[in-house]
Design a protein around this motif. Sequence first.
Motif, PDB file in Angstrom:
ATOM      1  N   UNK A 180      -0.309 -10.584  -2.451  1.00 16.74           N
ATOM      2  CA  UNK A 180      -0.733 -10.124  -3.170  1.00 16.74           C
ATOM      3  C   UNK A 180      -0.343  -9.210  -2.089  1.00 16.74           C
ATOM      4  N   UNK A 181      -0.299  -7.909  -3.187  1.00 17.46           N
ATOM      5  CA  UNK A 181       0.168  -6.450  -1.948  1.00 17.46           C
ATOM      6  C   UNK A 181      -1.655  -5.935  -2.037  1.00 17.46           C
ATOM      7  N   UNK A 182      -2.303  -5.686  -0.749  1.00 15.60           N
ATOM      8  CA  UNK A 182      -3.165  -4.888  -1.408  1.00 15.60           C
ATOM      9  C   UNK A 182      -2.832  -3.204  -1.012  1.00 15.60           C
ATOM     10  N   UNK A 205      -4.692  -1.039   4.259  1.00 13.06           N
ATOM     11  CA  UNK A 205      -4.117  -0.989   5.420  1.00 13.06           C
ATOM     12  C   UNK A 205      -3.999  -0.317   6.448  1.00 13.06           C
ATOM     13  N   UNK A 206      -4.345   0.636   5.944  1.00 10.14           N
ATOM     14  CA  UNK A 206      -4.487   1.547   7.242  1.00 10.14           C
ATOM     15  C   UNK A 206      -5.371   0.805   8.202  1.00 10.14           C
ATOM     16  N   UNK A 207      -6.414   0.683   7.940  1.00 14.67           N
ATOM     17  CA  UNK A 207      -7.089   0.224   8.618  1.00 14.67           C
ATOM     18  C   UNK A 207      -8.043  -1.291   8.728  1.00 14.67           C
ATOM     19  N   UNK A 208      -7.612  -1.924   7.685  1.00 12.42           N
ATOM     20  CA  UNK A 208      -7.485  -3.901   8.064  1.00 12.42           C
ATOM     21  C   UNK A 208      -6.209  -3.887   7.774  1.00 12.42           C
ATOM     22  N   UNK A 209      -4.860  -4.283   8.413  1.00 13.30           N
ATOM     23  CA  UNK A 209      -4.080  -5.939   7.390  1.00 13.30           C
ATOM     24  C   UNK A 209      -4.337  -5.649   6.679  1.00 13.30           C
ATOM     25  N   UNK A 210      -3.352  -5.697   6.197  1.00 11.82           N
ATOM     26  CA  UNK A 210      -2.644  -7.019   4.761  1.00 11.82           C
ATOM     27  C   UNK A 210      -3.795  -8.338   5.166  1.00 11.82           C
ATOM     28  N   UNK A 211      -2.704  -8.800   7.043  1.00 12.01           N
ATOM     29  CA  UNK A 211      -2.294 -10.560   6.868  1.00 12.01           C
ATOM     30  C   UNK A 211      -4.450 -10.135   7.374  1.00 12.01           C
TER      31      UNK A 211
END
Length: 240
Positions: A122-124, A129-135
């Motif tokens: 799912x999309x976070x 995501x600016x701090x920790x990439x979704x992957x």
Amino acid sequence: MEETLIKVTLVILDFQQIRSCIVGELALNYYNVPRVLHDIEICVPEARVPEAAALLCSTGLFKQSPAVKSDLFTEYKQGYPRLQPTLWTPAACAVIILPDTLFGLQPLEDAIVRREEWDSSPLPSKQIVDIIPSIDLAAIPVPRLSSLLVGLCRRYLDQADDAAMIAAEQLVDGMNLDQDWCSRNISAAGVDVYDLSQQLILGKSSRMDQFSGNEITCFVADEAEAKKLRDIPGSGWASA
């Protein structure tokens, strides 16, 4: 920079089998609250706080940092280990080791989002995501929204901690929580916690800036965004 610091800290603790999860500003970011990251707050079992701090320092990657002047938002961190990374990373954030009891997350293994909940990819939240990439998010232990909200409400009710009240209010707005969500997720937390969460929900519209253009909450622009937030693992919306 901060992402590497977060991951290294968690890997070291995990290697020594010290259960941990992110809290504070990072956890609020995960649940769509736009907080600036000042410290990386890591929650561990209360009895293992000194051990966790000593372990991190023993690697040579961290050193004890002097206490800093507190304010309304940071007073709850006072008295707990504050660690500064050494020269291996340019990240400016300190790592604060906090007990699970401070957030009402004990036992931690029951309060953390399970990795398998990320299987559907799912999309976070846009705030994280600016701090920790979704992957990489599936590997970051994060408290469940219900556990985090209950812990913050309880800290406010028991200790009159205004910072906890502000954070609880922001979680309600960031995730657009409603009365049905509360009935399904926190009705067993106690009448006082349940009533406080209901009050925060009823006040959502009063916290909206009429010039922002937002239609849902002060942090959620429209129904399309509100719907996406329901897919965040740990949010408790999936059972709706």
